[in-house]
Structure formats: structure tokens, C-alpha cells
Design a protein around this motif. Sequence first.
Motif, mmCIF file in Angstrom:
data_model
loop_
_atom_site.group_PDB
_atom_site.id
_atom_site.type_symbol
_atom_site.label_atom_id
_atom_site.label_comp_id
_atom_site.label_asym_id
_atom_site.label_seq_id
_atom_site.Cartn_x
_atom_site.Cartn_y
_atom_site.Cartn_z
ATOM 1 N N THR A 216 -4.585 9.312 -0.135
ATOM 2 C CA THR A 216 -4.269 9.025 1.255
ATOM 3 C C THR A 216 -5.513 8.834 2.111
ATOM 4 O O THR A 216 -5.440 8.271 3.194
ATOM 5 C CB THR A 216 -3.435 10.161 1.870
ATOM 6 N N PHE A 283 0.363 6.112 3.256
ATOM 7 C CA PHE A 283 -0.483 6.854 4.186
ATOM 8 C C PHE A 283 -1.923 6.365 4.014
ATOM 9 O O PHE A 283 -2.359 6.062 2.899
ATOM 10 C CB PHE A 283 -0.421 8.353 3.888
ATOM 11 N N TYR A 304 -0.876 10.795 11.944
ATOM 12 C CA TYR A 304 -0.191 10.640 10.663
ATOM 13 C C TYR A 304 -0.519 11.779 9.708
ATOM 14 O O TYR A 304 0.269 12.086 8.815
ATOM 15 C CB TYR A 304 -0.569 9.305 10.018
ATOM 16 N N GLN A 343 5.973 9.603 8.802
ATOM 17 C CA GLN A 343 5.583 8.853 7.613
ATOM 18 C C GLN A 343 6.013 7.399 7.770
ATOM 19 O O GLN A 343 6.936 7.089 8.522
ATOM 20 C CB GLN A 343 6.201 9.444 6.348
#
Length: 819
Positions: A216, A283, A304, A343
Amino acid sequence: MLLLAAACVLPSTAMAAEEKVEGEAPSASVSSANQMTTGVARARDRLDSATSTSTLDEARIQILGVRSTAEIFRYIPGMRSESTGGEGFGNISVRGLPIANGGAKFLQIQENGIPTLEFGDIGFATAEQFLRADLNLVGLQTIRGGSASTFASNSPGGIVNLIDKTGTEDGGAIQLTGGLDYDDQRIDFEYGAHINDTLRFHVGGFYRKGEGPRATGFDGFKGGQIKFNITKEFTGGYIRFYGKLLDDQTVPTPYTPVQVSGTNGDPSYSSIANFDVTKDSLFSRYIGSNITLDDQNRPVANPYHDATHSKVKSIGFEANFDVDGWTINDKFRYAKMSGHMIQPYMLSNTSASLPYRSVDYATNIMASFHGTTLSYATGPQAGQVIADPSTLNGNGLLTLQLAWDNKLNSLDNMINDLRASKVWDMGGGELTFTAGYYRSSQDIDIAWLWTSQLSDVVGGGNANLINMSVGSLPITQGGYFGYGPALLGGYRRDRSDVSYDVNAPYGSLNYHIGKLSVGASVRYDFGRARGNLYGTTVPGNAQYITYDMNGDGTISLPERKVGFISYATSALVNYNYDYLSYSLSANYRMADDFSLFARYSKGARANADRIFFSGYINSATGKLNDPAAAFDPVQQAEAGIKYRANNAELYVTGFWAKTGEHNVSLERSYRAYGAELEASYRWGIFSVNGGATWTKAEITADKLDSSTIGNTPKHQADLIFQISPQVDIKKFSVGANVYGTTSSFAGDSNQLKMPGYAIVNAFVQYRPTDSVTLMLNANNLFDVLGLVEVDAEYIPSNGLVTARTVNPRTISASLRFDF
């Protein structure tokens, strides 16, 4: 308070009570855990109880190699747990009961005998999201079907109860764990001791930090918990106080693009270029926040990296004592619960409502808007024009996505469960009577703050938002199509602020004479829902406002589609419900090592937020348009055999279930039948535990889509299984834990299939001394592509679907010190 006072003044006259009857640990291993306390009136030997039960102890959980609480449930026979990493968003069910829209609808997940949440499938706030398995955990008990309908509310499918240590053994442990091929560092600790002969305590918790099993680009796993309890024993009973503080962030696996070829009945799934579906995530370090209006319509940038952020502050007590042969037990807990869930989410690729697919080639999107120019909106190349979109990231893909952004304002709950039980000698046998009263309140205050974005598709945590313009006209701003759910026509900018009250008196009778036990139990649930619904889905409210989100004095196209929550017009929620549950059983112990049992039960699950914003509630009066939507009934029958010898156990159960369901845009009935196996065997240094469940399920009625009648519910495989062989040699232990499933359908239309798979988790333990343990653990050892969900009914023309998969291979090492 009266009960607490009684606990303080009665010790001198109370009779002796075994604390293990209520809330204490199961035995040290699965093969010897023969006393069950969860979902039954009193602790009983498994061979004397007409229930299907299982236990897992701390040692077994340690070697399973699980990365989340929901992953533990995969090793419970009869249970289907679709977990894709992080803590939350698990789809959990039992014995063919449906999972229509996620969560654990027909299953209750408890912590020390008290539900985590009253409803296990609250949207974006599932029950396991607020639970963590750490060294506090002494074990886990489960009951499937049976008396779960009558000894807990909203749990006709079963109960899973996570039980904490209480300081019965002096000492503790510290464990350090680190990922060897992924970024994760964690420390666990626990310690319990006797202060004196009648007073003891236990404290424990964990802290972790790291990127997690998928790339991510940021530390998405961050936080921990601490738990504490103190127990005062007296003659004939005890009282225990406990508390918990949880603040933890984890990253789930969102739907991501997957290439699919072949046919619907025999598809082949594979990763696209520069995006490995097993290891990558949408992500990204370059998509830092979601710019939106909050639930008070003020501009915010929600990070996020919050991903799934869960917060719990809880306190409670348990009192257990005997008075004139009556065993009285009371459990109470108040939990202040909140959090945040954010998300990226791509709409179904086969949605006919979109002008183009949610995951598509950039050239196709540009063809929809002649004269289109694409450029980077975020990341190190922000502002740079994408010269050749067809070669973007080697795959030429863009994703049109929603930012699922939900603020969990309050999931506070207060629960009390009081019961009394007594045994009488009668007619040469024993008659056990139990009566109880359950009371709970559950808040559901959640705001939906979704926006619409355009992103490229690349792994490694390197995705960017993309800007699009047609000629000199910007279509997006900073990668946003709209600062609201423009991809849904502006709907789903909503907020629910509702409270549920649940009351349930219950009771049971069980008569045991010789080899025969017969029993009956009943529960009457009555509850009420009070509150308000706000937002775009409420009739009469507008979908958008115009708002200068970046403050530059100019209104762009996306700023004409700004989502807001209107409080001017609200929809009432104001209805009551009630239903009766009952269970009848018989158990015959043919020999010391063998018994037969049968049971018929009828229970139900009250519906909560899943019927909000769906036409089930009259917005003016708050009453139900259809009273049947208040709860969904479940009828079940089961019969089985139980065998236990010195080195082997075998439990085989046949089951049948009939279920009704009201859910988001869904009104159906289901039927399922099958067989469940649990077995264990030990021979010298070798041992093996395992289970399997064969299920045939069918949609028997569908009010909204009759074409699904006769089909198998989505994700329902014919066979799920797990097996765990292990070898123990002096200072070494080595073994594997295998779980898997046969193929199932991606959707209820029964077109596109998801292949079956088997996942192998392996471990090695070395104990150089009695107080030191080294462990190497490999989760998904062979890096298998296991599809948990595919968000498509059939293979689209571009061969691209979106899916969630099990986590990739992750190898960790642990060092534990016991003292």
C-alpha cells in the motif's frame, strides 16, 4: 446493583459453585475440551449435550497462522468465513445460512459471553471488526444451531465466544513477532497473578505497526489494545470486573481488477500487467485522503490510511454465586464504540447503468469523450499529461471508483444477561431448570461520505488519481468526478441515527435419567427501533449542492456534484417487533464413549440497518411497510453421533435449515441441508484435527427476482474443509493447517464460477527451554490465488472483473518468553 449487593452479603450462606460453569476457560486442547458453557444452560460434557460444539485453545490458535480474528473461524467445522485481511468485512455464516450482503447476520460473536455488537452485519461495522485475538485469549467456544436460538438473541445460526484469561495461573508472557517477507512488527504481552487467596487479576494486550501483507505504500496496520480484569472469589461464587481499550487501524482487501478468460462455467483468472491481485491493493501512498463534506456538511480531508479504524472503550462485570442450590449469574457490559472506514470501491463491471465499465481501458474511456486528455492528479508526476494512455502502466487501465467513506459516530451498546439455574433430583433422574432475562441497547449512528474518483491501476502502492478534460473543459478536479456519489446518481450520501432496544426473557428444562437426556428451551424477543434517517435517499431531498471545495472562487463540474446530508427532511424509524424462539432436543448416551442426539429449533434474527433506505420503512410514520421485514426466521433440524476414546474423537451431524431474509434490495427464502464432520486423532508423536461440511443450498423464493429461484446462493460451495496434522518431538513441533473450498458461483444468477482452492499454512516451533519458544509461521505457503468474492455475474466483453482474494504468502517469526 441489587445483585452486586447480594453478592457481597451472601458468601457466608452460599453453597460452593464451580466457576468454570460460567465464563471460564475451555480445557487445554481441542481433544480434551469436553465441557461447553457457551449457548447452553449449564456446563455439560459434549457427549451429554444435544448440541454441535467446538473449542479452540490458545496453543492451537497460536499455530494456525491467522492474521485476523475472522481467519480463526475458518477452522471451525460448519462455519464459512470469507476473510480477506485486516480486521472486519468478513463474511461469516454457518451450515448454508445465506450471506447476502456481508457480515455475520445469523451468527452472534461474543466476548466473554456478551455480544460484541447486537447485530453482526451492520453496514461497514461488522462484529469481528471490534475484536482482536492476542495473548489475553485462553480459548474460543462455538455452538452451531441448537440452543443458540434460545440462549442468545439474534443468533439462530450459532454463537462464537472468545474467552479471556482471568489470572487463574500466576505468570505471563511476552511475544515479539515480525514479518520476514512483509512489513509487520508486533509485541504482545499478558500477565496474571493472585494478590491473595481470594483475589486475582489479569492484564494483557498488544501493539503493532507496519504496511501489512499487501503493498500500500504506508503503515496501514497501526494500533493495539489493552484488557484488564480482576476477580474476587468468595465461598460459593465470585465477582469479576473488567475493562478494554482498543484503538487499531488495519487495511482490508478492496475489490481489485482481475483478468478472466474461458467460459462462465470454466473460467481462468489471472493478474493483469503490473498489478498482482494476490499482493497488490488499490490503496496507495499517492492517494492520501478523500476530500468531502463531513456529516455536518463541513469540508474535510479524511485520510485513506485510516482504512478500517476501530475504537472501543468498555467496562463490565460478571457475578456468579449459589443461593440455596440456585446458581445465579449476571453479565453486564457497557461499550463505547466508534471508528472510521474508508477504502476504494469499484462498481460491478457488468453494471448497465454506467456509460462505460468501472474498470476499463483508458482508450475506451477516451472514446466515450471525444477529444479527451488525461493527466496525473496526484503523485510525483502530478500535472503531467499522459501521452499514450493505451500503454499506461503497461496495462492501459483506469478505474472509475467510489471512495467508500463511512464515519462510525456511535455503535455504543449496553448489555445485561441475568440467569438463574437449579437442579432437582426427580424420579430417579435430574431436572435442570434455567430462567433468564436479557436486555440490550444498540446505537447505529453512521454517516456515508462517499465521493467519485478516477484512478490508474498499478501495484506497489503507487496508484494515482487521474484528471480528465475534454478540450479546455475539465471533467474532473484533482481526480474527482464528483465530491459525492456521482457514480450512483448522487444517492447514498446518507446518515442513520437509530437506537435499538432488545428485551428477551428465556428459560429451559432438561431432564437427565440414565443414558437419556431430553430438553426444551424457549425465548421471547421483543424490541423497538427509534431514530431518524437523513440524506439523499430520503424522499424529497436533493442529491447534490454546489460548493467551492478547493476555495479558488471558481465552480468546476465536480463542484456542482457535491454530496451533502440534508437535515431539513428526515425519515422516521419508529417500530416495534416481537418473535418467539424454541428448541427441543434429545440425547442418548449409548456408552461411555458414544452418544446420539437430535434437535429441532426455530429462531430468528431481527433486522437492523440493512432495511434502512430500502423501502421497508414508511418515511413519514417510521412504521414498517411490511411487518415481516422486522425479523427473519430460521428453522433448523439436526441429528448426529458423538464418539470419544482415549486418542480419538469423531462428531458427525446432519442438518437442515429453512431461512427467510429481508436485506438491501432483497426479499428471499432459502433452504439448505448437509452433513458436518469434526474429528481428531493422536498416535504417539503424531496428531491430526480436521473437519468438513457438505452443503446443498437453494433459493426457494425471491420476491424481486424470480429468475434466481432454484439457484444456489452465491459463494455457497458444496464442500468446505480444514485439516491440521502435527508432529511433536521433545523440543520441536512441526505441522500444517490446510483449509479450502470447492467451487462456487460468484452471483445468485449461477453463471460465473469461482474456482475452489486449498490454502496451506505451515509452522515450526522450537522450545530450547521451558520458558522460551521460537516459531516460524508461513501463511498461504504456496501463494495460492484464492478468490473470495468476484463482483460480476458473467465474464464481460473486455475480460475484466473485480475480485477480493485471500492474502498472499506471508512468513513471520515469533519469539516468546513465558515467566
